[in-house]
Design an enzyme around this catalytic site. Sequence first.
Site, PDB file in Angstrom:
ATOM      1  N   ASP A  11      33.239  38.399  41.549  1.00 29.11           N
ATOM      2  CA  ASP A  11      33.232  39.840  41.857  1.00 29.11           C
ATOM      3  C   ASP A  11      34.047  40.343  40.573  1.00 29.11           C
ATOM      4  O   ASP A  11      34.222  39.683  39.810  1.00 29.11           O
ATOM      5  CB  ASP A  11      34.256  39.934  43.059  1.00 29.11           C
ATOM      6  CG  ASP A  11      34.475  41.280  43.674  1.00 29.11           C
ATOM      7  OD1 ASP A  11      33.792  42.277  43.443  1.00 29.11           O
ATOM      8  OD2 ASP A  11      35.689  41.816  43.674  1.00 29.11           O
ATOM      9  N   CYS A  74      30.172  41.065  45.676  1.00 27.01           N
ATOM     10  CA  CYS A  74      30.476  42.393  44.973  1.00 27.01           C
ATOM     11  C   CYS A  74      29.407  43.395  45.421  1.00 27.01           C
ATOM     12  O   CYS A  74      28.045  43.256  45.184  1.00 27.01           O
ATOM     13  CB  CYS A  74      30.448  42.229  43.432  1.00 27.01           C
ATOM     14  SG  CYS A  74      30.609  43.961  42.736  1.00 27.01           S
ATOM     15  N   CYS A 186      31.733  47.527  50.213  1.00 28.54           N
ATOM     16  CA  CYS A 186      32.583  46.866  49.024  1.00 28.54           C
ATOM     17  C   CYS A 186      33.285  45.734  49.552  1.00 28.54           C
ATOM     18  O   CYS A 186      34.218  45.988  50.471  1.00 28.54           O
ATOM     19  CB  CYS A 186      33.593  48.106  48.327  1.00 28.54           C
ATOM     20  SG  CYS A 186      34.609  47.443  47.271  1.00 28.54           S
ATOM     21  N   HIS A 188      36.164  44.566  48.556  1.00 24.72           N
ATOM     22  CA  HIS A 188      37.289  44.833  48.599  1.00 24.72           C
ATOM     23  C   HIS A 188      38.034  45.234  50.101  1.00 24.72           C
ATOM     24  O   HIS A 188      38.944  45.542  50.252  1.00 24.72           O
ATOM     25  CB  HIS A 188      38.083  45.819  47.534  1.00 24.72           C
ATOM     26  CG  HIS A 188      38.195  45.320  46.056  1.00 24.72           C
ATOM     27  ND1 HIS A 188      37.122  44.817  45.228  1.00 24.72           N
ATOM     28  CD2 HIS A 188      39.450  45.191  45.414  1.00 24.72           C
ATOM     29  CE1 HIS A 188      37.329  44.373  44.077  1.00 24.72           C
ATOM     30  NE2 HIS A 188      38.768  44.630  44.070  1.00 24.72           N
TER      31      HIS A 188
HETATM   32  N1  DGL Z   1      34.346  44.307  45.110  1.00 29.36           N
HETATM   33  C1  DGL Z   1      33.728  45.379  44.473  1.00 29.36           C
HETATM   34  C2  DGL Z   1      32.368  46.014  45.238  1.00 29.36           C
HETATM   35  O1  DGL Z   1      32.208  45.014  46.321  1.00 29.36           O
HETATM   36  C3  DGL Z   1      34.374  46.185  43.903  1.00 29.36           C
HETATM   37  C4  DGL Z   1      33.683  46.944  42.654  1.00 29.36           C
HETATM   38  C5  DGL Z   1      34.504  47.684  41.673  1.00 29.36           C
HETATM   39  O2  DGL Z   1      35.033  46.837  40.957  1.00 29.36           O
HETATM   40  O3  DGL Z   1      34.755  48.800  41.586  1.00 29.36           O
HETATM   41  O4  DGL Z   1      31.792  46.765  44.986  1.00 29.36           O
END
Ligand code: DGL
Length: 273
Positions: A11, A74, A186, A188
């Site tokens: 990620d 990600c 996402c 996160h």
């Molecule tokens: N965890 C990433 C996602 O799922 C974050 C993306 C980012 O770094 O903006 O999109």
Amino acid sequence: MSYVKPIGVFDSGLGGLTVVSELVKRLPNENLIYFGDTGRVPYGTRSAETIERYARQDEEFLAAHSVKLIIAACGTVSSVAAHTANDLSVPFIEVVSPAVDKAVSLTKNMKIGVIGTSATVSSGTFERKICEKLPDCAVISNACPLLVPLVENGWINRDDKITKGVLERYLEPMRTAGVDTLILGCTHFPVLKDIIGDIMGEEVNLVNTGEQAAIAAEKYLTQNNLLNTKAANGTHEFYVSDRVESFSKTASILLGRDISDSVKYVDISKIGG
Ligand code: DGL
């Protein structure tokens, strides 16, 4: 014996740990190698060309560790650069399709919300995949670029007024549209699922991309006889492209155990190209 090889997960930063924690719960025997591109986070505000270049380096780094499966943990890479996997000789799982499958199975009122990074939302990938399965479904998408920095900085407590205020603003269109299912597009965002649940109400289904990707990985490994059947706990190695300490601190909180001895730095800019 290929089944003892590790699973590679990557990620832009901490978000992919939502896949790791689900993998550890479901597949405790598996060896894992995680790469968090903390030196270049966020991905979601960058161009498709840059995201593709980063994705290729991340995949190459993991492939060089002889992994048996790569998970692009990600949403941004999965939405914008999943085609990079076509050049890999390693099986690959992205996070969009498993989350879409879950969401279309859950919605009753045919209104699905998607929150993700700016790159994810402007790619339209979630929307397209949902409509392939449910052509009459309304998809309400909203880009939430402030959420990744909030998570990376550890502003994740359920009672954090600033994070809650930001989420209230981002989720308003979902509430107004009356979605009954919301994809946290996402990886996160599942870190914030309690606050999101508080705002959306318990009648709205939250689809956790991290959890669905881990379920897809378990299914793939089972069907292909690649599960690690050795009766020992798997080893977990973590690599980051910037300061080891700051990643270790928040990652240890998210995973519920101290991982600081297992985190190493890698200069990802030296990979491939
Ligand atoms: N965890 C990433 C996602 O799922 C974050 C993306 C980012 O770094 O903006 O999109």
